[in-house]
Design a protein around this motif. Structure first.
Motif, PDB file in Angstrom:
ATOM      1  N   UNK A   1       8.129 -35.368 -46.438  1.00  0.00           N
ATOM      2  CA  UNK A   1       9.583 -35.146 -46.416  1.00  0.00           C
ATOM      3  C   UNK A   1       9.989 -34.278 -45.235  1.00  0.00           C
ATOM      4  N   UNK A   2       9.187 -33.268 -44.981  1.00  0.00           N
ATOM      5  CA  UNK A   2       9.484 -32.383 -43.851  1.00  0.00           C
ATOM      6  C   UNK A   2       9.454 -33.189 -42.538  1.00  0.00           C
ATOM      7  N   UNK A   3       8.435 -34.024 -42.392  1.00  0.00           N
ATOM      8  CA  UNK A   3       8.314 -34.842 -41.177  1.00  0.00           C
ATOM      9  C   UNK A   3       9.512 -35.777 -41.038  1.00  0.00           C
ATOM     10  N   UNK A   4       9.882 -36.398 -42.154  1.00  0.00           N
ATOM     11  CA  UNK A   4      11.017 -37.328 -42.141  1.00  0.00           C
ATOM     12  C   UNK A   4      12.297 -36.613 -41.701  1.00  0.00           C
ATOM     13  N   UNK A   5      12.483 -35.402 -42.214  1.00  0.00           N
ATOM     14  CA  UNK A   5      13.682 -34.633 -41.858  1.00  0.00           C
ATOM     15  C   UNK A   5      13.671 -34.260 -40.391  1.00  0.00           C
TER      16      UNK A   5
END
Ligand code: URA
Ligand code: ZN
Length: 407
Positions: free
Chosen positions: A118-122
């Motif tokens: 999720x962090x990477x996607x954000x």
């Protein structure tokens, strides 16, 4: 198809899901629920996640699952279609509940990997995507679960700036299932759980310390024995909302919330039926001596539960009806945040397995946008529900979000 005018306010969607690709792979590798099966007739993937779904006793087996569920570009296209500037995306149910029971280490490891995903996607889609973290919720013992969850909350709080909250199932119903499993595994320990379990306090306080929002979302349903014969409709309309209502009512009556006054909770589906029933809950509790510790008989007895608890929750605005939304606004004020529940409830004519990005408006989303418009057009509340309440609640950067309104 039909006339749809995008809201002029760029929306922030706080209730929107994805099965991240890593999670899809996990579901594909499984032979028990939750799992993905291939429909022998047309080769289409079907997602089977609901309790008993593969026995076809309670609900029909699965639903088609295609790119809308896992492809970020589909999510972004959906957002563009509906003037959604930012989505705060959560993993969809049943999160990691099943994995903790089956394989603790793997569950802990997946929580970390998914939160990092999720962090990477954000980071790849700045200001368009934020994540909601997932926790390793149901390990073999309460103390292991609490330790692992608190460790993950601290990790998110200190390492993953784009993960804005945690999603948690309304554990009460889960625990009935878990207790059955515990009885099989460890006999009569009878660990009572639920959001009102005293052991949850450590998690709540950890979330409070890290200023992370807790999103309470149903999965298991309540009253499931009454829903057979009506597809998923009663299960999703009533089972989901009753499940949330029960879990939050227990949490309220437990008094645990008094020990974490700064914990922020977001309730799915406009709080289920809780706003409608809170007066009755207050009155029934007031007349029950087992609940004397709540001191409801003191001043303001008519609405103490509303003043003290209902007004400290946040609610998504997923009501599909402007009168319901108005009633909620009257009760809780500026604590309603726009949500879509995407990619669930696609238009019935849409094939989930098509490969093209779809740009048609989804009635399940436009109905909620229209409800806001009909209820509050032209007044500040419209802007607040679609956007500004989320900016405040999630602490989004005011320099970036400001009070911007699209042309
Ligand atoms: N159906 C689900 O399984 N989950 C949701 O969030 C909505 C519909
Ligand atoms: Zn949802």
């Amino acid at each position: 198809q039909y006339n749809y005018t995008k809201p002029s306010v760029p929306c922030i969607d706080v209730h929107t899901h994805m099965y991240l690709p890593r999670y899809m792979d996990l579901l594909r590798s499984r032979s028990s629920v939750p799992k993905i099966i291939v429909n022998a007739k047309n080769g289409e993937d079907r997602l089977v996640i609901l309790p008993n779904e593969d026995e076809n006793k309670q609900t029909s087996v699965g639903r088609p699952v295609g790119g809308q569920y896992f492809d970020i570009h589909r999510k972004l296209a959906f957002m563009d279609t509906h003037n959604i500037e930012t989505s705060v995306i959560s993993l969809a149910n049943p999160w990691l509940d099943f994995l903790g029971v089956e394989n603790e280490d793997m569950c802990i490891q997946y929580a970390r990997l998914l939160n990092e995903d999720f962090e990477t996607l954000s980071t790849k889609h700045p200001n368009r995507v934020y994540g909601l973290g997932v926790l390793p919720t149901q390990l073999s013992t309460v103390s292991r679960t609490v330790d692992a969850c608190c460790a993950e909350i601290d990790y998110i709080g200190s390492h993953l700036p784009h993960v804005r909250g945690i999603i948690l199932v309304t554990i009460i119903i889960t625990m009935i299932i878990i207790i059955i499993i515990i009885i099989i595994i460890i006999g009569t320990h009878g660990i009572g759980k639920g959001l009102d379990d005293k052991n949850m306090l450590a998690l709540y306080q950890s979330l409070e310390r890290n200023d992370l929002l807790l999103f309470i979302h149903p999965h298991y349903g309540a009253g499931n024995e009454f829903y057979t014969g009506y597809g998923h409709a009663l299960y999703l309309a009533l089972g989901f909302t009753f499940e949330t209502t029960i879990a939050i009512s227990r949490l309220i009556l437990s008094g645990l919330l008094d020990s974490c006054p700064n914990l922020k909770l977001l309730l799915a589906h406009a709080g289920g039926t809780l706003p409608y029933l809170i007066g009755r809950l207050n009155s029934c509790a007031l007349h029950d001596h087992e609940l004397d510790h709540l001191q409801l008989q003191n001043d303001n007895a008519d609405n103490l539960l509303i003043q003290k608890y209902l007004k400290r929750f946040y609610f998504d605005g997923i009501t599909y009806n402007e009168l319901t939304l108005k009633c909620l606004q009257d009760m809780v004020g500026d604590r309603i945040l726009f949500g879509t529940d995407h990619p669930f409830f696609p238009p019935y004519y849409l094939s989930h397995t098509n490969k093209e990005i779809d740009t048609t408006p989804w009635p399940s989303t436009t109905t909620n946008q229209l409800a806001v418009k009909k209820a509050f057009e032209g007044n500040e509340t419209e802007k607040k529900i679609l956007r500004n309440n989320a900016i405040h609640c999630l602490g989004l950067d005011k320099k970036i979000y400001g009070d911007k309104i699209a042309n």
